[in-house]
Design an enzyme around this catalytic site. Structure first.
Site, PDB file in Angstrom:
ATOM      1  N   ASN A   9     -59.551 -40.506 -28.453  1.00  0.00           N
ATOM      2  CA  ASN A   9     -60.166 -41.454 -29.388  1.00  0.00           C
ATOM      3  C   ASN A   9     -60.862 -42.553 -28.572  1.00  0.00           C
ATOM      4  OD1 ASN A   9     -60.416 -43.907 -30.885  1.00  0.00           O
ATOM      5  ND2 ASN A   9     -59.139 -43.030 -32.494  1.00  0.00           N
ATOM      6  N   ASP A  25     -62.688 -45.191 -29.763  1.00  0.00           N
ATOM      7  CA  ASP A  25     -63.018 -46.414 -30.524  1.00  0.00           C
ATOM      8  C   ASP A  25     -63.025 -47.659 -29.640  1.00  0.00           C
ATOM      9  OD1 ASP A  25     -62.827 -44.777 -32.731  1.00  0.00           O
ATOM     10  OD2 ASP A  25     -61.003 -45.697 -33.520  1.00  0.00           O
ATOM     11  N   HIS A  26     -62.041 -47.761 -28.768  1.00  0.00           N
ATOM     12  CA  HIS A  26     -61.894 -49.020 -28.022  1.00  0.00           C
ATOM     13  C   HIS A  26     -62.882 -49.131 -26.869  1.00  0.00           C
ATOM     14  CE1 HIS A  26     -58.716 -50.446 -30.545  1.00  0.00           C
ATOM     15  NE2 HIS A  26     -58.305 -49.195 -30.596  1.00  0.00           N
ATOM     16  N   HIS A  50     -63.328 -43.363 -35.137  1.00  0.00           N
ATOM     17  CA  HIS A  50     -63.015 -43.896 -36.464  1.00  0.00           C
ATOM     18  C   HIS A  50     -64.185 -44.762 -36.914  1.00  0.00           C
ATOM     19  CE1 HIS A  50     -59.833 -46.203 -39.092  1.00  0.00           C
ATOM     20  NE2 HIS A  50     -60.890 -45.844 -39.766  1.00  0.00           N
ATOM     21  N   ARG A  69     -65.125 -47.187 -39.216  1.00  0.00           N
ATOM     22  CA  ARG A  69     -64.495 -48.083 -40.194  1.00  0.00           C
ATOM     23  C   ARG A  69     -65.533 -48.657 -41.144  1.00  0.00           C
ATOM     24  NH1 ARG A  69     -59.174 -49.959 -38.843  1.00  0.00           N
ATOM     25  NH2 ARG A  69     -59.584 -51.434 -40.511  1.00  0.00           N
ATOM     26  N   ARG A 116     -66.473 -52.361 -37.195  1.00  0.00           N
ATOM     27  CA  ARG A 116     -66.113 -53.290 -36.123  1.00  0.00           C
ATOM     28  C   ARG A 116     -66.282 -52.672 -34.735  1.00  0.00           C
ATOM     29  NH1 ARG A 116     -59.601 -53.650 -36.856  1.00  0.00           N
ATOM     30  NH2 ARG A 116     -60.229 -54.333 -38.923  1.00  0.00           N
ATOM     31  N   GLU A 167     -62.524 -40.016 -38.090  1.00  0.00           N
ATOM     32  CA  GLU A 167     -61.514 -40.695 -38.915  1.00  0.00           C
ATOM     33  C   GLU A 167     -62.243 -41.626 -39.864  1.00  0.00           C
ATOM     34  OE1 GLU A 167     -58.901 -42.907 -36.448  1.00  0.00           O
ATOM     35  OE2 GLU A 167     -58.091 -41.132 -35.489  1.00  0.00           O
ATOM     36  N   THR A 174     -55.322 -52.401 -36.699  1.00  0.00           N
ATOM     37  CA  THR A 174     -55.501 -50.960 -36.552  1.00  0.00           C
ATOM     38  C   THR A 174     -54.895 -50.311 -37.790  1.00  0.00           C
ATOM     39  OG1 THR A 174     -55.032 -49.047 -35.135  1.00  0.00           O
ATOM     40  CG2 THR A 174     -53.343 -50.756 -35.223  1.00  0.00           C
ATOM     41  N   THR A 175     -55.016 -48.981 -37.905  1.00  0.00           N
ATOM     42  CA  THR A 175     -54.509 -48.307 -39.095  1.00  0.00           C
ATOM     43  C   THR A 175     -53.009 -48.547 -39.223  1.00  0.00           C
ATOM     44  OG1 THR A 175     -56.089 -46.588 -38.478  1.00  0.00           O
ATOM     45  CG2 THR A 175     -54.632 -46.127 -40.347  1.00  0.00           C
ATOM     46  N   GLU A 211     -51.879 -35.285 -40.162  1.00  0.00           N
ATOM     47  CA  GLU A 211     -51.658 -35.998 -38.901  1.00  0.00           C
ATOM     48  C   GLU A 211     -50.489 -36.944 -39.148  1.00  0.00           C
ATOM     49  OE1 GLU A 211     -54.911 -37.230 -36.476  1.00  0.00           O
ATOM     50  OE2 GLU A 211     -53.825 -39.004 -35.764  1.00  0.00           O
ATOM     51  N   HIS A 244     -51.048 -42.178 -32.932  1.00  0.00           N
ATOM     52  CA  HIS A 244     -51.046 -43.625 -33.121  1.00  0.00           C
ATOM     53  C   HIS A 244     -49.985 -44.274 -32.235  1.00  0.00           C
ATOM     54  CE1 HIS A 244     -51.794 -47.525 -34.754  1.00  0.00           C
ATOM     55  NE2 HIS A 244     -52.822 -47.020 -35.382  1.00  0.00           N
ATOM     56  N   GLY A 245     -50.482 -45.136 -31.349  1.00  0.00           N
ATOM     57  CA  GLY A 245     -49.590 -45.925 -30.503  1.00  0.00           C
ATOM     58  C   GLY A 245     -49.030 -45.184 -29.302  1.00  0.00           C
TER      59      GLY A 245
HETATM   60  N1  PXP Z   1     -54.742 -41.277 -35.318  1.00  0.00           N
HETATM   61  C1  PXP Z   1     -55.233 -42.063 -36.311  1.00  0.00           C
HETATM   62  C2  PXP Z   1     -55.322 -41.493 -37.692  1.00  0.00           C
HETATM   63  C3  PXP Z   1     -55.681 -43.368 -36.048  1.00  0.00           C
HETATM   64  O1  PXP Z   1     -56.169 -44.130 -37.048  1.00  0.00           O
HETATM   65  C4  PXP Z   1     -55.655 -43.832 -34.713  1.00  0.00           C
HETATM   66  C5  PXP Z   1     -56.208 -45.198 -34.417  1.00  0.00           C
HETATM   67  O2  PXP Z   1     -57.586 -45.207 -34.633  1.00  0.00           O
HETATM   68  C6  PXP Z   1     -55.141 -42.990 -33.722  1.00  0.00           C
HETATM   69  C7  PXP Z   1     -54.678 -41.722 -34.055  1.00  0.00           C
HETATM   70  C8  PXP Z   1     -55.086 -43.393 -32.296  1.00  0.00           C
HETATM   71  O3  PXP Z   1     -54.229 -44.463 -32.129  1.00  0.00           O
HETATM   72  P1  PXP Z   1     -54.162 -45.222 -30.728  1.00  0.00           P
HETATM   73  O4  PXP Z   1     -55.497 -45.853 -30.517  1.00  0.00           O
HETATM   74  O5  PXP Z   1     -53.058 -46.183 -30.918  1.00  0.00           O
HETATM   75  O6  PXP Z   1     -53.865 -44.169 -29.695  1.00  0.00           O
END
Ligand code: PXP
Length: 243
Positions: A9, A11-12, A45, A47, A51, A72, A102-103, A153, A192-193
């Site tokens: 992912n 996004d960051h 993602h 959004r 952002r 996403e 975050t989500t 997921e 996530h996380g």
């Molecule tokens: N899965 C989903 C559905 C998410 O919304 C996110 C965060 O965008 C992630 C996975 C990835 O999470 P992380 O950035 O904490 O690894």
């Protein structure tokens, strides 16, 4: 046991670009680097508040990714039509609140059944595989199957946030949920996380086919790549003094 896929992912990485509206870091380059180093898929993602990822990033990722693209998004009619235009391989529907960092938490599949069913139908008819981001709860998993999505997921955020005392019970909840989903014919992803220090027990769950990981990879890249970036800058400065 089948190979476990890694969805990277980004996004960051895009968030760093958006902080200054610079052309760098370049998303296309990041996609290629991720794929050349063991990433099996790219996740972004889009959004509603835009952002980080922008619509044009989704279209660019679709053109550049040689692996799979997972978009996403919130299950709104507007986002669904955007996904139809982009044409990712997967869409992961997530709950979204504007003020969240975050989500937070999984989808309320039962309360939003009608909206989710419509989104799943529309995306499926154009060939996109839909996944629902949910809490690791067998009741919610049953509801996902009723709605007709082929994929869940499992939200690992709670597992990642708990301390020594409670983490084992949450891991067991994820294991039970993964088994249940596979037993009723759903494919199972999770995320996530997660980071290199906590991914092991989740990666060991045999029913999980893919982990989506973002923040920890981009954060780690800032450290592992910092030396190279400083060396490049040093060289660029020194080259102009030698002229
Ligand atoms: N899965 C989903 C559905 C998410 O919304 C996110 C965060 O965008 C992630 C996975 C990835 O999470 P992380 O950035 O904490 O690894």
């Amino acid at each position: 046991m089948q190979a476990l896929r890694l969805g990277v992912n980004l996004d960051h990485l895009v968030a760093v670009r958006e902080a200054r509206h610079t052309p760098y870091p370049d998303l296309a380059e990041a996609i290629t680097v991720s794929e050349q180093n063991g990433g099996d898929g790219i996740t972004l993602h889009l959004r509603e508040d835009r952002r980080h990822v922008q619509p044009q990033d989704m279209f660019l990722a679709r053109r550049v990714a040689r692996s799979t693209l997972n978009m996403e998004m919130a299950p709104t009619p507007g986002m669904v039509e955007m996904a139809v235009d982009v044409g990712p391989d997967f869409c992961c529907l997530v709950p979204e609140r504007r003020e969240e960092l975050t989500t937070e938490g999984g989808l309320d599949v039962i309360a939003h059944g009608r909206r989710l069913r419509e989104a799943i139908q529309r995306l499926t008819e154009v060939g996109i595989q839909v996944s629902l981001f949910i809490e690791p709860d067998p009741k919610v998993i049953d509801a996902v199957r009723e709605l007709g999505a082929p994929l869940v997921e499992l939200h690992t955020g709670t597992y990642c946030n708990l301390g020594e005392g409670e983490v084992h019970a949450e891991l067991e909840r994820i294991r039970t949920a993964a088994r249940h989903a596979a037993d009723i014919g759903l494919k199972v992803n999770a995320g996530h996380g997660l980071h290199a220090g906590n991914v092991g027990p989740v990666a060991a769950i045999p029913q999980i086919e893919e982990l989506n990981i973002g923040h920890a990879i981009v954060a780690r890249a800032l450290i592992t790549g910092l030396g190279e970036a400083v060396r490049e800058m040093r060289a660029a400065m020194d080259a102009s003094r030698k002229r």
